[in-house]
Design a protein around this motif. Structure first.
Motif, PDB file in Angstrom:
ATOM      1  N   ARG A  19       0.827  -1.205   0.000  1.00  0.00           N
ATOM      2  CA  ARG A  19       0.000   0.000   0.000  1.00  0.00           C
ATOM      3  C   ARG A  19       0.864   1.259   0.000  1.00  0.00           C
ATOM      4  N   GLU A 152      -3.692   6.805   2.049  1.00  0.00           N
ATOM      5  CA  GLU A 152      -4.298   5.486   2.232  1.00  0.00           C
ATOM      6  C   GLU A 152      -5.818   5.582   2.260  1.00  0.00           C
ATOM      7  N   LEU A 155      -7.147   5.380  -1.172  1.00  0.00           N
ATOM      8  CA  LEU A 155      -7.208   4.006  -1.676  1.00  0.00           C
ATOM      9  C   LEU A 155      -8.472   3.304  -1.173  1.00  0.00           C
TER      10      LEU A 155
END
Length: 185
Positions: A19, A152, A155
């Motif tokens: 990630r 993040e 995402l």
């Protein structure tokens, strides 16, 4: 992203690392596209409105603004004249108005750009007017915005990439595919 190109993340422990690497790749590729497509930068331009407070002579533009590229205009469509230097700004009222500031809204502006001397980066852009007018009013201008930084949370939320579809297909995905094929996880 790895799955898009049939690259398997072998261990669940590697997901966090994957990630972080993906975010780094997305942000790096966006920076490459942003910086190399300066003549085609319509996707990072935005028309913004800056509000000048009553009796104010400065307006700090948002931190995401990298530069002002279009004319600064009043909401009635009348363009303001750019003032080339801080010295010209200081003498503007004396030179053009005999030392007495007019009562109407200023017809000129100066862009004061503070820079981080260690990195040569703009840290703040302030629009400065040669005199203060009474009443609050708005100014419109075309600006170049900073490259969006994806996190993040983006995402997880599947935040769209701020690029037209043809740039995603022709530039972004090939660059991302190249990155994914050379990344060793």
């Amino acid at each position: 992203v790895y799955g898009l190109f049939k690259i398997e993340v072998k261990s669940p422990l590697d997901l966090d690392l994957a990630r972080n690497r993906i975010l780094g790749a997305v942000n790096t590729i966006m920076q490459q596209i942003w910086s190399r497509a300066d003549r085609l930068n319509y996707f990072n331009q935005e028309l913004i409105t800056a509000t000048v407070a009553d009796a104010a002579t400065t307006v700090e533009l948002p931190a995401t603004v990298q530069s002002v590229i279009g004319p600064v205009s009043q909401t009635n469509g009348k363009d303001l004249m750019p003032i080339p230097s801080n010295e010209a700004l200081r003498s503007f009222v004396d030179y053009w108005h005999g030392g007495t500031a007019p009562s109407y809204q200023p017809n000129a502006y100066f862009l004061d750009c503070d820079e981080d001397l260690t990195q040569g980066d703009r840290t703040k852009i302030t629009l400065t007017l040669p005199w203060a007018a009474s009443g609050t009013y708005d100014l419109e201008m075309l600006v170049v915005k900073a490259v969006p930084r994806y996190t993040e949370n983006d995402l997880r939320m599947a935040t769209p990439i701020r690029l037209p579809a043809k740039y995603v297909e022709l530039l972004f995905l090939p660059l991302l595919r190249e990155w994914a094929s050379t990344d060793h996880l």
